[in-house]
Design a protein around this motif. Structure first.
Motif, PDB file in Angstrom:
ATOM      1  N   SER A  53       0.690  -1.106  -0.003  1.00  0.00           N
ATOM      2  CA  SER A  53       0.138   0.069  -0.088  1.00  0.00           C
ATOM      3  C   SER A  53       0.764   1.298  -0.011  1.00  0.00           C
ATOM      4  O   SER A  53       0.551   2.340  -0.607  1.00  0.00           O
ATOM      5  N   GLN A  54       2.225   1.226   0.540  1.00  0.00           N
ATOM      6  CA  GLN A  54       2.925   2.330   0.339  1.00  0.00           C
ATOM      7  C   GLN A  54       3.660   2.314  -0.625  1.00  0.00           C
ATOM      8  O   GLN A  54       4.427   3.536  -0.900  1.00  0.00           O
ATOM      9  N   THR A  55       4.017   1.327  -1.275  1.00  0.00           N
ATOM     10  CA  THR A  55       5.128   1.282  -2.540  1.00  0.00           C
ATOM     11  C   THR A  55       4.600   1.226  -3.798  1.00  0.00           C
ATOM     12  O   THR A  55       4.955   1.419  -4.539  1.00  0.00           O
ATOM     13  N   GLY A  56       3.245   0.505  -3.774  1.00  0.00           N
ATOM     14  CA  GLY A  56       2.929   0.065  -5.118  1.00  0.00           C
ATOM     15  C   GLY A  56       3.469  -1.440  -5.357  1.00  0.00           C
ATOM     16  O   GLY A  56       4.679  -1.526  -4.814  1.00  0.00           O
ATOM     17  N   GLY A  57       2.924  -1.976  -6.263  1.00  0.00           N
ATOM     18  CA  GLY A  57       3.873  -3.211  -6.803  1.00  0.00           C
ATOM     19  C   GLY A  57       2.651  -4.500  -7.311  1.00  0.00           C
ATOM     20  O   GLY A  57       1.323  -4.124  -7.449  1.00  0.00           O
ATOM     21  N   HIS A  58       3.247  -5.500  -7.250  1.00  0.00           N
ATOM     22  CA  HIS A  58       2.342  -6.613  -7.544  1.00  0.00           C
ATOM     23  C   HIS A  58       1.699  -7.217  -6.587  1.00  0.00           C
ATOM     24  O   HIS A  58       2.153  -8.099  -5.715  1.00  0.00           O
ATOM     25  N   THR A 106      10.871  -0.294   0.794  1.00  0.00           N
ATOM     26  CA  THR A 106      11.789   0.347  -0.033  1.00  0.00           C
ATOM     27  C   THR A 106      11.483  -0.458  -1.550  1.00  0.00           C
ATOM     28  O   THR A 106      12.291   0.082  -2.372  1.00  0.00           O
ATOM     29  N   LEU A 107      10.381  -1.297  -1.640  1.00  0.00           N
ATOM     30  CA  LEU A 107      10.190  -2.036  -2.971  1.00  0.00           C
ATOM     31  C   LEU A 107       9.980  -1.275  -4.032  1.00  0.00           C
ATOM     32  O   LEU A 107       9.363  -0.314  -4.040  1.00  0.00           O
ATOM     33  N   ARG A 108      10.725  -1.673  -5.133  1.00  0.00           N
ATOM     34  CA  ARG A 108      10.837  -0.817  -6.387  1.00  0.00           C
ATOM     35  C   ARG A 108      11.080   0.406  -6.428  1.00  0.00           C
ATOM     36  O   ARG A 108      10.796   1.245  -7.237  1.00  0.00           O
ATOM     37  N   TYR A 317      -5.815  -5.362  -9.184  1.00  0.00           N
ATOM     38  CA  TYR A 317      -5.072  -5.659  -8.037  1.00  0.00           C
ATOM     39  C   TYR A 317      -3.951  -6.492  -8.417  1.00  0.00           C
ATOM     40  O   TYR A 317      -3.217  -7.046  -7.466  1.00  0.00           O
ATOM     41  N   HIS A 318      -3.727  -6.584  -9.584  1.00  0.00           N
ATOM     42  CA  HIS A 318      -2.714  -7.589 -10.114  1.00  0.00           C
ATOM     43  C   HIS A 318      -1.498  -6.319  -9.855  1.00  0.00           C
ATOM     44  O   HIS A 318      -0.117  -6.977  -9.279  1.00  0.00           O
ATOM     45  N   ALA A 319      -1.301  -5.494 -10.367  1.00  0.00           N
ATOM     46  CA  ALA A 319      -0.440  -4.342  -9.980  1.00  0.00           C
ATOM     47  C   ALA A 319      -0.939  -3.215  -9.639  1.00  0.00           C
ATOM     48  O   ALA A 319      -1.900  -2.574 -10.608  1.00  0.00           O
ATOM     49  N   VAL A 320      -0.217  -2.655  -8.678  1.00  0.00           N
ATOM     50  CA  VAL A 320      -1.378  -1.501  -7.921  1.00  0.00           C
ATOM     51  C   VAL A 320      -0.140  -0.387  -7.735  1.00  0.00           C
ATOM     52  O   VAL A 320       0.797  -0.288  -7.668  1.00  0.00           O
ATOM     53  N   SER A 321      -0.787   0.880  -7.610  1.00  0.00           N
ATOM     54  CA  SER A 321      -0.321   2.232  -7.156  1.00  0.00           C
ATOM     55  C   SER A 321      -0.304   2.040  -5.509  1.00  0.00           C
ATOM     56  O   SER A 321      -1.103   1.197  -5.226  1.00  0.00           O
ATOM     57  N   GLY A 444      11.329   2.596 -15.092  1.00  0.00           N
ATOM     58  CA  GLY A 444      10.908   3.012 -13.843  1.00  0.00           C
ATOM     59  C   GLY A 444      11.121   1.824 -12.825  1.00  0.00           C
ATOM     60  O   GLY A 444      12.204   1.170 -12.908  1.00  0.00           O
ATOM     61  N   ALA A 445      10.100   1.770 -11.949  1.00  0.00           N
ATOM     62  CA  ALA A 445       9.995   0.674 -10.913  1.00  0.00           C
ATOM     63  C   ALA A 445      10.284  -0.626 -11.266  1.00  0.00           C
ATOM     64  O   ALA A 445      10.775  -1.479 -10.411  1.00  0.00           O
TER      65      ALA A 445
END
Length: 658
Positions: A53-58, A106-108, A317-321, A444-445
């Motif tokens: 929720s803080q970094t975004g991601g898969h 710190t993910l991504r 929600y596969h990849a999220v901000s 980017g990420a």
């Protein structure tokens, strides 16, 4: 650590995780009871949700393997036992359990953890993966190496397990079946866990299926089966074959998996991948199995498991901000220009409205490439072939032979997987397949694994391939129209990830460009900046900086790398003291093509100072795109600095060349 605020919702604090706090590395879980492992899984899921929720991601894929991750690490002796995750975007729980929890937020991010597995990041990542369907091949290589080392004098005896976890989506790629076919023939001990999260393979699972899986994976059953197999081998050949088929048929009726059995794997499953009561005993049985056939364990999971918004909408929600944990509301950037992907999609729809021969092909990325909108408008003219880039290219080539106009929309980094097909099946036969390469340049990420750094070089060396790159949104629409109109051979169009610049209106339908013709946007006399692709705006900014220094600058957009606008290139070389090419690609790309032409025309012999600016010869780590381009030296300030350095302090004051 508070959740970043999303408008209209309160921040959310990190969850309480008393048992997970005791787990620094997987070995800390190996004396836990089944009930304690269930609690670890619950806390691990909560920690994963909060971190992402803080970094975004898969997110969805990672939530789907929480129990499986806990079970594998609790049963097997990782990192001594090798655990290979296919693709790697489901490994956030794995990272938390393997000594990286203190960095999971710190993910991504720049300088932080990768979003995928990475050998340099942890000994628990024995194989790096961000592209699909590699795990079984890598795992088989490790298993065979283990077996070979047993015969090397002085090598310690090694009986480590090798476990490859692969999703059912990744099983659509031919490489997975090539590896399974080889593994079945080699008979090295390898455990493949098929994570079926779309219910695309599995029948319903439940207590009976779990019981049968536990039974057929147990050592007594395996030993009895091996004994019967040895006895059957003493029979005449027809009886031996009949006995083997009877065994496979009987277990196939009970459990399924006939395809995997035919490939030489011992099939176990399907079992509930969210039930530790089912996973733990089966994994212990497989861990303790003696050498023999490779084993495939079929587990059924649900993407987004345990988080209601992700369960309800697996695609979103596969990849999220960044998002709010309580509501699931994802942070949205303020309204801006349309993304290049959206512009491509709309431009392709416009062309397809006018030409019924236009079809679209993608390899399991309809939304990522913008073809989901095309599919809604033209469902019978859209083809998602699964994670099978090689097949996608040759499939499109086949359609082109019959007069259709296929657009193959694949990320630049994924088209690398189909390079032989591009050369042999398309270019060599001069077939008009149109390649739309999204995510060109730095991304980017997602970092180096997804960067579109090489397509200019790897396509630029193919004869009769037309290459073009969009400098802005309008140019992208024009280039889609140009590809649609060109029937004389293959074309490739590259464009970057993210939003456009919003500086030019995007036409409802593009205008066909003259093949191999660039354009001049600003005329000067000292320095020539020749841009290929989306760095054009940085070149215009650099020209402004040079003008402030009293240096007159020409800015041109090449549009095409092949065929090269030789007239434009020669004009720029003759009329300027310094010529700089700028591209979002590796060494060996557009600048190399320009330099080769200038060399053969003798235009590098008369004092022209030529400087090709490309991505450096390194892999660029994940960060924001802006930070990445500053890091690699493709910003306006760096372009201007190179121009001044090339001129030299004295040259900057001299009259410009006639």
């Amino acid at each position: 650590m508070a959740n970043p605020p999303v408008p209209g919702t309160p921040p959310v604090t990190a969850p309480a995780t008393p048992l997970l706090d005791r787990v620094r590395v997987p070995s800390d879980m190996r004396n836990f009871s089944a009930d304690q492992l269930k609690q670890v899984a619950e806390e691990l899921r909560a920690e994963t949700i909060h971190a992402v929720s803080q970094t975004g991601g898969h997110l969805g894929a990672s939530l789907g393997v929480v129990e499986l991750t806990v079970a594998i690490h609790a049963v097997f002796d990782t990192p001594r036992d090798r655990l290979i995750w296919d693709v790697g975007h489901q490994t956030y729980p794995h990272k938390i359990l393997t000594g990286r929890r203190d960095r999971i937020r710190t993910l991504r991010q720049g300088g932080g953890l990768s979003g995928f597995t990475r050998r340099s990041e942890s000994e628990y990542d024995p194989f790096g993966a961000a592209h699909s369907s590699t795990s079984i091949s890598a795992g088989l290589g490790m298993a065979v190496a283990r077996d070979l080392k047993r015969a090397i004098p002085g090598e310690p005896h090694d009986d480590r397990n090798v476990i490859a976890v692969i999703g059912d989506g990744a099983m659509s790629a031919g490489m997975a079946y090539e590896a399974m076919n080889n593994a079945g023939a080699m008979r090295s001990r390898l455990i493949v866990v098929l994570n079926d999260n779309d219910m695309s393979i599995a029948p319903p699972v439940g207590a009976m299926s779990a019981y049968l899986s536990r039974l057929i994976s147990s050592r007594p059953f395996l030993s009895l089966r091996e004994m019967m197999a040895k006895l059957a081998r003493r029979f005449p050949a027809p009886l031996e074959r009949a006995a083997r088929r009877a065994d496979e048929y009987a277990r196939g009726l009970l459990t399924g998996g006939t395809l995997f059995e035919e490939m030489g794997f011992y099939y176990v499953g399907p079992i509930d991948g969210h039930s530790l009561d089912h996973l733990l005993p089966v994994l212990r049985n497989l861990r303790d199995a003696e050498d023999g056939a490779p084993i495939l364990l079929h587990v059924v999971t649900q993407k987004g498991k345990g988080y209601a918004p992700a369960e309800a909408s697996a695609d979103k929600y596969h990849a999220v901000s960044k998002f709010n944990v309580v509501t699931g509301t994802q942070a949205k950037a303020p309204p801006g220009p349309p993304t290049y992907t959206k512009v491509f999609s709309q431009a392709l729809i416009a062309e397809a409205e006018a030409d019924p021969r236009i079809v679209a092909v993608t390899a399991a990325m309809p939304s990522g490439t913008g073809l989901d909108a095309f599919q809604k408008r033209f469902p019978k003219r859209t083809f998602d072939v699964g994670i099978a880039e090689q097949h996608a290219v040759t499939f499109a080539a086949g359609m082109a032979t019959e007069g259709m106009k296929p657009f193959v929309a694949i990320y630049s980094t994924f088209l690398q997987r189909a390079y032989d097909q591009v050369v042999h099946d398309v270019a060599l036969q001069k077939l008009p397949v149109r390649f739309a390469l999204d995510r060109a340049g730095l991304v980017g990420a997602d970092g180096a694994t997804h960067a579109g750094a090489y397509d200019i070089a790897y396509l630029g060396c193919i004869p009769e391939m037309v290459l073009m790159a969009a400098a802005d949104e309008a140019e992208l629409a024009h280039m889609v129209a140009t590809c649609a109109a060109f029937d004389e051979g293959p074309t490739a169009l590259r464009f970057p990830r993210g939003e456009g610049f919003g500086l030019v209106p995007v036409p409802a339908r593009g205008t066909v460009l003259e093949i191999g013709r660039g354009r001049i946007l600003r005329e000067g006399s000292s320095v020539a900046l020749l841009s290929y692709g989306a760095r054009l705006q940085e070149c215009l900014k650099a020209a402004d900086e040079l003008a402030a220094r009293g240096l007159s600058c020409t800015v041109a957009d090449a549009r095409f790398a092949k065929p090269l606008d030789t007239k434009l290139v020669e004009q720029l070389a003759r009329d300027h003291a310094v010529m700089i090419t700028i591209e979002e690609g590796s060494v060996g790309g557009f600048g190399s093509l320009v330099m080769q032409h200038l060399a053969w025309q003798g235009l590098l012999d008369g004092g022209l100072k030529f400087r090709p600016m490309v991505l450096p010869d390194v892999f660029t780590d994940h960060d924001s795109p802006k930070a990445q381009y500053e890091q690699v030296g493709l910003s306006a300030a760096t372009i201007a600095a190179h121009a001044v350095a090339a001129l030299g302090a004295g040259d900057a004051l001299k009259p410009v060349r006639a």
